[in-house]
Scaffold this motif. Structure first.
Motif, PDB file in Angstrom:
ATOM      1  N   UNK A   1      51.125 -45.249 -13.978  1.00 43.23           N
ATOM      2  CA  UNK A   1      50.194 -45.650 -15.134  1.00 43.23           C
ATOM      3  C   UNK A   1      49.526 -46.975 -14.618  1.00 43.23           C
ATOM      4  N   UNK A   2      49.759 -47.524 -13.232  1.00 46.96           N
ATOM      5  CA  UNK A   2      49.323 -48.612 -12.643  1.00 46.96           C
ATOM      6  C   UNK A   2      48.376 -48.066 -11.475  1.00 46.96           C
ATOM      7  N   UNK A   3      46.950 -48.653 -11.705  1.00 47.76           N
ATOM      8  CA  UNK A   3      46.112 -48.208 -10.999  1.00 47.76           C
ATOM      9  C   UNK A   3      45.686 -49.591 -10.016  1.00 47.76           C
ATOM     10  N   UNK A   4      45.735 -49.335  -8.827  1.00 45.10           N
ATOM     11  CA  UNK A   4      45.434 -50.533  -7.923  1.00 45.10           C
ATOM     12  C   UNK A   4      44.088 -50.444  -7.525  1.00 45.10           C
ATOM     13  N   UNK A   5      43.225 -51.500  -7.624  1.00 37.82           N
ATOM     14  CA  UNK A   5      41.654 -51.843  -7.194  1.00 37.82           C
ATOM     15  C   UNK A   5      41.959 -52.889  -6.222  1.00 37.82           C
ATOM     16  N   UNK A   6      41.063 -52.664  -5.364  1.00 36.20           N
ATOM     17  CA  UNK A   6      40.958 -53.738  -4.115  1.00 36.20           C
ATOM     18  C   UNK A   6      40.032 -54.648  -4.578  1.00 36.20           C
ATOM     19  N   UNK A   7      40.549 -55.904  -4.619  1.00 36.02           N
ATOM     20  CA  UNK A   7      39.771 -56.809  -5.311  1.00 36.02           C
ATOM     21  C   UNK A   7      39.247 -57.823  -4.291  1.00 36.02           C
ATOM     22  N   UNK A   8      39.363 -57.363  -2.973  1.00 38.59           N
ATOM     23  CA  UNK A   8      38.663 -58.146  -2.069  1.00 38.59           C
ATOM     24  C   UNK A   8      37.220 -57.698  -1.714  1.00 38.59           C
ATOM     25  N   UNK A   9      36.645 -56.333  -2.281  1.00 36.33           N
ATOM     26  CA  UNK A   9      35.432 -55.914  -2.356  1.00 36.33           C
ATOM     27  C   UNK A   9      34.479 -56.943  -3.063  1.00 36.33           C
ATOM     28  N   UNK A  10      33.126 -56.643  -2.669  1.00 32.33           N
ATOM     29  CA  UNK A  10      32.197 -57.356  -3.593  1.00 32.33           C
ATOM     30  C   UNK A  10      32.524 -57.037  -5.088  1.00 32.33           C
ATOM     31  N   UNK A  11      32.466 -57.930  -6.033  1.00 31.83           N
ATOM     32  CA  UNK A  11      32.555 -57.685  -7.366  1.00 31.83           C
ATOM     33  C   UNK A  11      31.995 -56.691  -8.092  1.00 31.83           C
ATOM     34  N   UNK A  12      30.675 -56.508  -7.608  1.00 27.16           N
ATOM     35  CA  UNK A  12      29.799 -55.205  -8.308  1.00 27.16           C
ATOM     36  C   UNK A  12      30.720 -53.865  -7.822  1.00 27.16           C
ATOM     37  N   UNK A  13      31.143 -53.804  -6.867  1.00 28.45           N
ATOM     38  CA  UNK A  13      32.068 -52.597  -6.528  1.00 28.45           C
ATOM     39  C   UNK A  13      33.310 -52.626  -6.968  1.00 28.45           C
ATOM     40  N   UNK A  14      33.904 -53.929  -7.162  1.00 28.70           N
ATOM     41  CA  UNK A  14      35.134 -53.649  -8.163  1.00 28.70           C
ATOM     42  C   UNK A  14      34.854 -53.131  -9.538  1.00 28.70           C
TER      43      UNK A  14
ATOM     44  N   UNK B   1      34.336 -49.522  -9.677  1.00 30.29           N
ATOM     45  CA  UNK B   1      35.485 -48.667  -9.482  1.00 30.29           C
ATOM     46  C   UNK B   1      36.426 -48.959 -10.924  1.00 30.29           C
ATOM     47  N   UNK B   2      36.622 -49.964 -11.589  1.00 31.04           N
ATOM     48  CA  UNK B   2      37.204 -50.157 -12.942  1.00 31.04           C
ATOM     49  C   UNK B   2      36.474 -49.316 -14.012  1.00 31.04           C
ATOM     50  N   UNK B   3      35.223 -49.322 -14.124  1.00 33.51           N
ATOM     51  CA  UNK B   3      34.480 -48.693 -15.111  1.00 33.51           C
ATOM     52  C   UNK B   3      34.925 -47.036 -14.859  1.00 33.51           C
ATOM     53  N   UNK B   4      34.776 -46.762 -13.903  1.00 31.73           N
ATOM     54  CA  UNK B   4      35.199 -45.399 -13.464  1.00 31.73           C
ATOM     55  C   UNK B   4      36.637 -44.963 -14.069  1.00 31.73           C
ATOM     56  N   UNK B   5      37.410 -45.960 -13.606  1.00 29.55           N
ATOM     57  CA  UNK B   5      39.085 -45.630 -14.187  1.00 29.55           C
ATOM     58  C   UNK B   5      39.063 -45.530 -15.619  1.00 29.55           C
ATOM     59  N   UNK B   6      38.299 -46.601 -16.486  1.00 30.86           N
ATOM     60  CA  UNK B   6      38.210 -46.647 -17.547  1.00 30.86           C
ATOM     61  C   UNK B   6      37.537 -45.178 -18.317  1.00 30.86           C
ATOM     62  N   UNK B   7      36.432 -45.062 -18.036  1.00 29.07           N
ATOM     63  CA  UNK B   7      35.798 -44.031 -18.323  1.00 29.07           C
ATOM     64  C   UNK B   7      36.453 -42.357 -18.364  1.00 29.07           C
ATOM     65  N   UNK B   8      37.325 -42.424 -17.117  1.00 27.46           N
ATOM     66  CA  UNK B   8      38.258 -41.206 -17.009  1.00 27.46           C
ATOM     67  C   UNK B   8      39.546 -41.271 -17.964  1.00 27.46           C
ATOM     68  N   UNK B   9      40.052 -42.478 -18.242  1.00 27.97           N
ATOM     69  CA  UNK B   9      41.124 -42.546 -19.013  1.00 27.97           C
ATOM     70  C   UNK B   9      40.727 -42.080 -20.653  1.00 27.97           C
ATOM     71  N   UNK B  10      39.706 -42.829 -20.968  1.00 26.42           N
ATOM     72  CA  UNK B  10      38.982 -42.424 -22.217  1.00 26.42           C
ATOM     73  C   UNK B  10      38.774 -40.853 -22.640  1.00 26.42           C
ATOM     74  N   UNK B  11      38.304 -40.229 -21.576  1.00 28.76           N
ATOM     75  CA  UNK B  11      38.300 -38.543 -21.630  1.00 28.76           C
ATOM     76  C   UNK B  11      39.540 -37.761 -21.664  1.00 28.76           C
ATOM     77  N   UNK B  12      40.574 -38.571 -21.359  1.00 25.81           N
ATOM     78  CA  UNK B  12      41.945 -37.802 -21.070  1.00 25.81           C
ATOM     79  C   UNK B  12      42.097 -37.260 -22.623  1.00 25.81           C
TER      80      UNK B  12
END
Length: 207
Positions: free
Chosen positions: A180-193, A196-207
């Motif tokens: 239930x813990x998803x790791x996101x690389x926060x060393x990336x450019x913040x737009x990329x972060x 990635x996070x919004x994609x995780x959230x959108x997938x989670x909402x659709x479950x």
């Protein structure tokens, strides 16, 4: 009424939690979810008073045990007075830190014995846990440099690089054993972060 969900954002100082939480709020509202935001320690009048107590410098040694118990006292107030009632009303709670912070900071960083930590966790949480945790992984030296750029550091932020290295190791170890813990690389450019996070959230909402 359909129950809500509890989503938590975790990470070391300077990982970018605040901007990520703003993105999550927008994504959930776009999905027609009623959103409640919390932070730890804090989130209720009593818990906010504990937050101030934890973070300010003191002219005495703040013992590891004191810090640990204050964190869980604040967490207990927040869970029972805000988080659980919101979820029961169908709201989606987005938390800035939760129990995983104590595992990483007091457990990994301060070296609290895991048996003691789990005993206090059991008393406080009674099995309650987030539905989804997003851990923003950043190298401690980079995160602390970002935090310094925001202004003066608080007592915990001044704990030193070794402390945050241990905390990061604890975060990653917990993520390895909890899906239930998803790791996101926060060393990336913040737009990329954010993407990635919004994609995780959108997938989670659709479950």
């Amino acid at each position: 009424m359909k129950s809500g969900k509890f989503i938590v954002v975790e990470g070391l100082e300077g990982a970018g939690k605040s901007s990520v939480i703003a993105q999550i709020n927008t994504a959930l509202k776009d999905a027609q979810k009623d959103v409640v935001n919390t932070r730890e320690p804090g989130g209720t009048p009593m818990a906010e008073a504990i937050r101030a107590c934890v973070k300010q410098p003191w002219d005495e040694t703040v013992t590891t045990e004191t810090e640990l118990m204050l964190m869980y006292a604040a967490r207990s107030q927040l869970i029972e007075n805000v988080i659980k009632p919101a979820i029961e009303q169908g709201q989606w709670v987005v938390g800035d830190r939760h129990d995983l912070s104590s595992i990483a900071y007091q457990g990994g960083g301060r070296g609290v014995d895991r048996t003691l930590l789990d005993t206090i966790r059991g008393i406080t949480l009674q099995g309650f846990k987030p539905d989804l945790t997003i851990y923003l992984d950043v190298e401690p030296a980079v995160g602390l440099a970002r935090a310094r750029g925001r202004g003066e550091l608080d007592r915990i932020e001044l704990s030193g690089l070794d402390f945050f290295e241990r905390a990061r190791s604890s975060y990653l170890a917990e993520a390895d054993k909890d899906n239930s813990i998803r790791v996101v690389d926060a060393m990336q450019d913040m737009d990329a972060v954010h993407q990635c996070v919004v994609s995780i959230i959108n997938q989670f909402v659709q479950q």
